[in-house]
Design a protein around this motif. Sequence first.
Motif, mmCIF file in Angstrom:
data_model
loop_
_atom_site.group_PDB
_atom_site.id
_atom_site.type_symbol
_atom_site.label_atom_id
_atom_site.label_comp_id
_atom_site.label_asym_id
_atom_site.label_seq_id
_atom_site.Cartn_x
_atom_site.Cartn_y
_atom_site.Cartn_z
ATOM 1 N N SER A 1 0.834 -1.204 0.000
ATOM 2 C CA SER A 1 0.000 0.000 0.000
ATOM 3 C C SER A 1 0.869 1.255 0.000
ATOM 4 C CB SER A 1 -0.922 -0.002 1.225
ATOM 5 O OG SER A 1 -1.818 1.087 1.187
ATOM 6 N N ILE A 2 1.918 1.254 0.812
ATOM 7 C CA ILE A 2 2.855 2.387 0.848
ATOM 8 C C ILE A 2 3.426 2.644 -0.542
ATOM 9 C CG2 ILE A 2 5.130 3.146 1.660
ATOM 10 C CD1 ILE A 2 4.555 1.777 4.307
ATOM 11 N N ILE A 3 3.886 1.577 -1.187
ATOM 12 C CA ILE A 3 4.516 1.693 -2.500
ATOM 13 C C ILE A 3 3.519 2.197 -3.543
ATOM 14 C CG2 ILE A 3 5.561 0.387 -4.387
ATOM 15 C CD1 ILE A 3 6.676 -1.494 -2.145
ATOM 16 N N THR A 4 2.330 1.608 -3.557
ATOM 17 C CA THR A 4 1.317 1.991 -4.549
ATOM 18 C C THR A 4 0.961 3.461 -4.442
ATOM 19 O OG1 THR A 4 0.379 -0.252 -4.486
ATOM 20 C CG2 THR A 4 -0.976 1.477 -5.461
ATOM 21 N N HIS A 5 0.770 3.946 -3.218
ATOM 22 C CA HIS A 5 0.395 5.344 -3.042
ATOM 23 C C HIS A 5 1.570 6.276 -3.320
ATOM 24 C CE1 HIS A 5 -3.752 5.125 -1.568
ATOM 25 N NE2 HIS A 5 -3.409 3.983 -1.008
ATOM 26 N N SER A 6 2.788 5.859 -2.953
ATOM 27 C CA SER A 6 3.952 6.710 -3.195
ATOM 28 C C SER A 6 4.197 6.902 -4.684
ATOM 29 C CB SER A 6 5.192 6.107 -2.530
ATOM 30 O OG SER A 6 6.295 6.989 -2.637
ATOM 31 N N THR A 7 4.091 5.834 -5.461
ATOM 32 C CA THR A 7 4.295 5.969 -6.907
ATOM 33 C C THR A 7 3.114 6.684 -7.563
ATOM 34 O OG1 THR A 7 3.390 3.738 -7.276
ATOM 35 C CG2 THR A 7 5.785 3.948 -7.081
ATOM 36 N N ALA B 1 13.832 -0.976 -2.993
ATOM 37 C CA ALA B 1 14.440 0.080 -2.171
ATOM 38 C C ALA B 1 13.881 0.046 -0.751
ATOM 39 C CB ALA B 1 14.203 1.447 -2.806
ATOM 40 N N TYR B 2 12.588 -0.202 -0.630
ATOM 41 C CA TYR B 2 11.971 -0.279 0.698
ATOM 42 C C TYR B 2 12.481 -1.492 1.473
ATOM 43 C CZ TYR B 2 8.686 3.569 1.140
ATOM 44 O OH TYR B 2 8.148 4.814 1.334
ATOM 45 N N GLU B 3 12.623 -2.591 0.804
ATOM 46 C CA GLU B 3 13.146 -3.786 1.473
ATOM 47 C C GLU B 3 14.550 -3.531 2.001
ATOM 48 O OE1 GLU B 3 10.649 -7.161 -1.077
ATOM 49 O OE2 GLU B 3 12.663 -6.575 -1.713
ATOM 50 N N LEU C 1 10.437 7.569 1.481
ATOM 51 C CA LEU C 1 11.122 6.341 1.896
ATOM 52 C C LEU C 1 11.936 6.570 3.166
ATOM 53 C CD1 LEU C 1 12.915 3.740 -0.299
ATOM 54 C CD2 LEU C 1 14.246 4.910 1.462
ATOM 55 N N VAL C 2 12.688 7.650 3.221
ATOM 56 C CA VAL C 2 13.494 7.944 4.410
ATOM 57 C C VAL C 2 12.591 8.205 5.617
ATOM 58 C CG1 VAL C 2 15.134 9.570 5.440
ATOM 59 C CG2 VAL C 2 15.475 8.768 3.095
ATOM 60 N N MET C 3 11.484 8.890 5.389
ATOM 61 C CA MET C 3 10.495 9.103 6.452
ATOM 62 C C MET C 3 10.048 7.756 7.017
ATOM 63 S SD MET C 3 6.651 10.709 6.021
ATOM 64 C CE MET C 3 6.129 9.377 4.906
ATOM 65 N N ASN C 4 9.688 6.830 6.136
ATOM 66 C CA ASN C 4 9.228 5.511 6.569
ATOM 67 C C ASN C 4 10.348 4.690 7.204
ATOM 68 O OD1 ASN C 4 7.083 5.329 3.668
ATOM 69 N ND2 ASN C 4 6.482 5.789 5.772
ATOM 70 N N MET C 5 11.573 4.882 6.742
ATOM 71 C CA MET C 5 12.718 4.166 7.315
ATOM 72 C C MET C 5 12.910 4.532 8.782
ATOM 73 S SD MET C 5 16.666 3.914 5.895
ATOM 74 C CE MET C 5 17.069 5.655 6.155
ATOM 75 N N ILE C 6 12.802 5.815 9.093
ATOM 76 C CA ILE C 6 12.935 6.270 10.481
ATOM 77 C C ILE C 6 11.785 5.726 11.322
ATOM 78 C CG2 ILE C 6 12.875 8.306 11.984
ATOM 79 C CD1 ILE C 6 14.356 9.819 9.750
ATOM 80 N N SER D 1 3.861 5.867 7.923
ATOM 81 C CA SER D 1 2.863 6.749 7.306
ATOM 82 C C SER D 1 2.679 6.426 5.833
ATOM 83 C CB SER D 1 3.291 8.215 7.434
ATOM 84 O OG SER D 1 3.480 8.562 8.782
ATOM 85 N N ILE D 2 1.450 6.543 5.364
ATOM 86 C CA ILE D 2 1.140 6.425 3.944
ATOM 87 C C ILE D 2 0.573 7.757 3.482
ATOM 88 C CG2 ILE D 2 -0.254 5.281 2.183
ATOM 89 C CD1 ILE D 2 -0.377 2.827 3.957
ATOM 90 N N VAL D 3 1.185 8.356 2.485
ATOM 91 C CA VAL D 3 0.622 9.570 1.894
ATOM 92 C C VAL D 3 -0.355 9.109 0.822
ATOM 93 C CG1 VAL D 3 1.068 11.736 0.711
ATOM 94 C CG2 VAL D 3 2.748 10.843 2.342
ATOM 95 N N LYS D 4 -1.641 9.202 1.114
ATOM 96 C CA LYS D 4 -2.658 8.683 0.203
ATOM 97 C C LYS D 4 -2.722 9.515 -1.075
ATOM 98 C CE LYS D 4 -4.400 5.326 2.748
ATOM 99 N NZ LYS D 4 -5.773 5.376 3.264
ATOM 100 N N LYS D 5 -2.868 8.821 -2.190
ATOM 101 C CA LYS D 5 -2.914 9.507 -3.479
ATOM 102 C C LYS D 5 -4.094 10.471 -3.572
ATOM 103 C CE LYS D 5 -5.332 5.624 -5.657
ATOM 104 N NZ LYS D 5 -5.295 4.604 -6.730
ATOM 105 N N ASP D 6 -5.185 10.169 -2.854
ATOM 106 C CA ASP D 6 -6.357 11.041 -2.870
ATOM 107 C C ASP D 6 -6.084 12.385 -2.199
ATOM 108 O OD1 ASP D 6 -7.720 9.012 -4.124
ATOM 109 O OD2 ASP D 6 -8.651 8.253 -2.302
#
Length: 339
Positions: A29-35, A74-76, A195-200, A209-214
Amino acid sequence: MTELEQVLSEYNSLGINQQLDYDKFYLYSIITHSTAIEGSTVTEIENQLLFDEGITSSKRTIAEQMMNLDLKKAYEKCFEYAKNHEKITIDLLCKLSGIAMANTGSSYNTIAGSFSSAKGELRLLNVSAGKGGKSYLAWQKVPEKLQKVCDYLNEQRAKIKKEDIESVYCLSFEAHYMLVSIHPWADGNGRMSRLVMNMIQKEFEVVPSIVKKDSRTQYIQSLAESQEKDDSSDFIDFMYNHHLENIKEQIAQYKQSMQNDTLNIRNDTLNDTLKLTEKENTVLKLIQSNLNITSSQIVQISGFSRPTVMRAIKSLKEKKLLERLDSKKTGSWKVNVKY
């Protein structure tokens, strides 16, 4: 306890993050919304098929599917760094950027030299982006400024206690703001900042956090307003509230799913006890949902033939589960079981 801490406490107490394959699908979900923020139209279901089965979609371009595959890698890697509490360095960030941009990055030839965003190399040209063509930091100043950001993040990470959830999130949002404001790379700065935000966040074991595309418009606007003021407050406030609402939404969805599961179990148990056929079960549910429903409407909704519906109604009456009150035309049904 703050509202966010209360909501996260409920989130954890419900065991939402203990569901089967939670980490995997939350990451998807994180990846889908980020892209999607960057223009990808690949859906979560399509990414699931792409990541798990290697099945590509004929509806999507190869480039946007590769964007999602690269970001997953990259997330992995960044979560591996988070687990090991790796020191954040320019080299580490460039390695992550190189993974994220491996198949969609570009090569550049400039007066200052050649570089490749596909390799995660820092830009050697000046860039502008967004409405009005905002200019970012001159490329000559990027390494020094990025080093200061790395030093700051490492210093703050060492100070923060795991239990101080508010500070963890604020630092992660600040890291996002700092990186995207510097724009260290020619491409992929938004993806890398998130990605760095999520890494921390992952390092301190809080819900990423997920930044929703909506919410893309509000997200970009809050970032632009903060950059205009040279103050991260507006952006951090947006990210904080956006994350809070996302967690609340997940809790509500989980509770609804649990309620549905309970109803399904109760109905299955009732079916076993009453020995209802599938058709009797369907007819009884339709009648309970609308006590004024007609046999013709049951036929239309269920797709059963009229004789089949009439046989089911007759059987339900014989089992004392169903009664007809008043006339066939103006009356209503009475269901004699809680269903």
